[in-house]
Scaffold this motif. Sequence first.
Motif, short mmCIF file in Angstrom:
data_model
loop_
_atom_site.label_atom_id
_atom_site.label_comp_id
_atom_site.label_asym_id
_atom_site.label_seq_id
_atom_site.Cartn_x
_atom_site.Cartn_y
_atom_site.Cartn_z
N PHE A 3 0.85 -1.18 0.00
CA PHE A 3 0.00 0.00 0.00
C PHE A 3 0.88 1.24 0.00
CE2 PHE A 3 -2.73 -3.26 1.65
CZ PHE A 3 -3.98 -2.95 1.16
N SER A 87 -4.21 -6.42 4.66
CA SER A 87 -5.52 -6.00 4.15
C SER A 87 -5.59 -4.48 4.10
CB SER A 87 -6.63 -6.51 5.08
OG SER A 87 -6.52 -5.88 6.35
N ARG A 88 -6.62 -3.97 3.42
CA ARG A 88 -6.86 -2.53 3.38
C ARG A 88 -7.10 -2.01 4.79
NH1 ARG A 88 -11.31 0.33 3.80
NH2 ARG A 88 -11.41 2.40 2.92
N GLU A 89 -7.83 -2.78 5.59
CA GLU A 89 -8.14 -2.35 6.96
C GLU A 89 -6.86 -2.21 7.79
OE1 GLU A 89 -11.57 -3.71 4.90
OE2 GLU A 89 -9.73 -4.84 5.30
N VAL A 92 -5.04 0.92 6.66
CA VAL A 92 -5.68 2.11 7.23
C VAL A 92 -5.29 2.28 8.70
CG1 VAL A 92 -7.91 3.14 7.86
CG2 VAL A 92 -7.57 2.19 5.56
N ARG A 110 -3.57 3.84 -0.71
CA ARG A 110 -3.93 3.20 -1.99
C ARG A 110 -3.18 1.90 -2.14
NH1 ARG A 110 -5.20 7.24 -5.84
NH2 ARG A 110 -5.71 5.51 -7.21
N GLN A 111 -3.89 0.84 -2.50
CA GLN A 111 -3.24 -0.45 -2.74
C GLN A 111 -2.46 -0.38 -4.04
OE1 GLN A 111 -5.79 -3.91 -2.57
NE2 GLN A 111 -4.12 -5.30 -3.07
#
Length: 119
Positions: A3, A87-89, A92, A110-111
């Motif tokens: 990311f 993961s996105r989580e 974040v 952003r991935q």
Amino acid sequence: MRFLMMHRMDESLPEAWNPSPEFIQKMGEKIGDWTARGILITAEGVHPSAKGALVRKTAAGSIASTDGPFTEAKEVIGGFALINADSREQAVAYAEEYAALFTEIEVEVRQVVEFEDFQ
């Protein structure tokens, strides 16, 4: 997964380009921790927009370059970090840890597209 975290800040703030020794120490500790844990791939700050340029290409094909500063933008990119996260989580959550180091900041997460994403 990788990311990209890009942080935006108000470049008119005095601390934007002249961080305090306390901030530098906190940032160094975060970088050391994330490096040791395999989270951080790379991180860099950037110079003020006055030292930058913006290149735009129109659909008609013309290309124009504009020297900074970018007065139309209140907030500019102040730096970036490329991280590993499951993961996105999780990414974040890392961005929230990073943002906590600053007085005021916006961090976009952003991935990164991987080769496997095209198969």
